[in-house]
Write a protein that holds these residues in place. Structure first.
Motif, PDB file in Angstrom:
ATOM      1  N   ALA A  27      29.245  -6.887   3.050  1.00 44.61           N
ATOM      2  CA  ALA A  27      28.526  -5.716   3.524  1.00 44.61           C
ATOM      3  C   ALA A  27      28.933  -4.459   2.754  1.00 44.61           C
ATOM      4  N   MET A  28      30.188  -4.322   2.490  1.00 42.62           N
ATOM      5  CA  MET A  28      30.647  -3.122   1.793  1.00 42.62           C
ATOM      6  C   MET A  28      30.225  -3.119   0.329  1.00 42.62           C
ATOM      7  N   LYS A  29      30.015  -4.294  -0.264  1.00 40.54           N
ATOM      8  CA  LYS A  29      29.515  -4.330  -1.634  1.00 40.54           C
ATOM      9  C   LYS A  29      28.096  -3.795  -1.706  1.00 40.54           C
ATOM     10  N   LEU A  35      25.492   3.302  -3.061  1.00 43.00           N
ATOM     11  CA  LEU A  35      26.065   4.624  -3.295  1.00 43.00           C
ATOM     12  C   LEU A  35      26.356   4.852  -4.777  1.00 43.00           C
ATOM     13  N   LEU A  36      26.685   3.801  -5.511  1.00 39.75           N
ATOM     14  CA  LEU A  36      26.898   3.922  -6.951  1.00 39.75           C
ATOM     15  C   LEU A  36      25.597   4.276  -7.669  1.00 39.75           C
ATOM     16  N   VAL A  37      24.504   3.623  -7.298  1.00 39.66           N
ATOM     17  CA  VAL A  37      23.201   3.948  -7.873  1.00 39.66           C
ATOM     18  C   VAL A  37      22.819   5.385  -7.507  1.00 39.66           C
ATOM     19  N   PHE A  38      23.051   5.758  -6.270  1.00 41.69           N
ATOM     20  CA  PHE A  38      22.769   7.121  -5.821  1.00 41.69           C
ATOM     21  C   PHE A  38      23.548   8.148  -6.633  1.00 41.69           C
ATOM     22  N   ALA A  39      24.833   7.900  -6.833  1.00 39.89           N
ATOM     23  CA  ALA A  39      25.670   8.826  -7.591  1.00 39.89           C
ATOM     24  C   ALA A  39      25.210   8.917  -9.040  1.00 39.89           C
ATOM     25  N   ALA A  40      24.798   7.797  -9.619  1.00 42.70           N
ATOM     26  CA  ALA A  40      24.366   7.790 -11.022  1.00 42.70           C
ATOM     27  C   ALA A  40      23.129   8.661 -11.223  1.00 42.70           C
ATOM     28  N   LEU A  82      22.119   0.563   7.188  1.00 43.86           N
ATOM     29  CA  LEU A  82      23.254   1.461   7.045  1.00 43.86           C
ATOM     30  C   LEU A  82      23.237   2.130   5.671  1.00 43.86           C
ATOM     31  N   SER A  83      22.916   1.372   4.634  1.00 48.96           N
ATOM     32  CA  SER A  83      22.820   1.942   3.289  1.00 48.96           C
ATOM     33  C   SER A  83      21.726   2.997   3.221  1.00 48.96           C
ATOM     34  N   ALA A  84      20.603   2.726   3.848  1.00 47.44           N
ATOM     35  CA  ALA A  84      19.501   3.695   3.844  1.00 47.44           C
ATOM     36  C   ALA A  84      19.912   4.990   4.539  1.00 47.44           C
ATOM     37  N   LEU A  85      20.585   4.867   5.670  1.00 47.31           N
ATOM     38  CA  LEU A  85      21.010   6.069   6.391  1.00 47.31           C
ATOM     39  C   LEU A  85      22.063   6.853   5.612  1.00 47.31           C
ATOM     40  N   ILE A  90      23.789  11.562   2.844  1.00 53.48           N
ATOM     41  CA  ILE A  90      24.520  12.105   1.699  1.00 53.48           C
ATOM     42  C   ILE A  90      23.552  12.765   0.723  1.00 53.48           C
ATOM     43  N   GLY A  91      22.376  12.182   0.564  1.00 52.00           N
ATOM     44  CA  GLY A  91      21.374  12.752  -0.335  1.00 52.00           C
ATOM     45  C   GLY A  91      20.876  14.109   0.129  1.00 52.00           C
ATOM     46  N   PHE A  92      20.672  14.277   1.422  1.00 47.70           N
ATOM     47  CA  PHE A  92      20.231  15.571   1.944  1.00 47.70           C
ATOM     48  C   PHE A  92      21.273  16.646   1.663  1.00 47.70           C
ATOM     49  N   SER A  93      22.519  16.320   1.931  1.00 46.50           N
ATOM     50  CA  SER A  93      23.565  17.317   1.697  1.00 46.50           C
ATOM     51  C   SER A  93      23.744  17.599   0.208  1.00 46.50           C
ATOM     52  N   THR A  94      23.551  16.591  -0.626  1.00 44.13           N
ATOM     53  CA  THR A  94      23.645  16.797  -2.072  1.00 44.13           C
ATOM     54  C   THR A  94      22.514  17.689  -2.565  1.00 44.13           C
TER      55      THR A  94
END
Length: 104
Positions: A27-29, A35-40, A82-85, A90-94
């Motif tokens: 699950a954490m992977k 989150l890695l794709v999001f950060a990239a 959970l990943s979507a949320l 995190i995306g909104f705050s970014t």
């Protein structure tokens, strides 16, 4: 003595070449990769666009959010939800942070 040998061989037989059990990613992977794709793409949007980077970032966040929702429905897994949320929160705050940095 014979019973002990059978017990040892039955425990060690999990790595046999004919054993092709599919391993599910943990699950954490799944959350970590999302989150890695999001950060990239957030870093790419922030670096390449000086004034409108947050607009492209919001676009990509929306795509990733809906992709995670679709995977949550298809796989029937709470991890994708959970990943979507997490991507949405995190995306909104970014995006708000990018707007503040750009001075708009």
């Amino acid at each position: 003595m014979e019973a002990d040998n059978n017990n040892v061989t039955s425990q060690g037989g999990n790595d046999a070449p004919g054993n092709h059990e599919e391993k599910k990613p943990s699950a954490m992977k799944i959350v970590g990769y999302n989150l890695l794709v999001f950060a990239a793409y957030t870093v790419i949007c922030a670096v390449t666009s000086k004034d409108g980077g947050f607009i492209f970032d919001m676009f990509f966040i929306g795509i990733q959010f809906f992709a995670c929702i679709i995977f949550a429905i298809m796989k029937r897994s709470w991890v994708w939800l959970l990943s979507a949320l997490m991507v949405l929160i995190i995306g909104f705050s970014t995006c708000v942070g990018l707007i503040n940095v750009s001075g708009l």
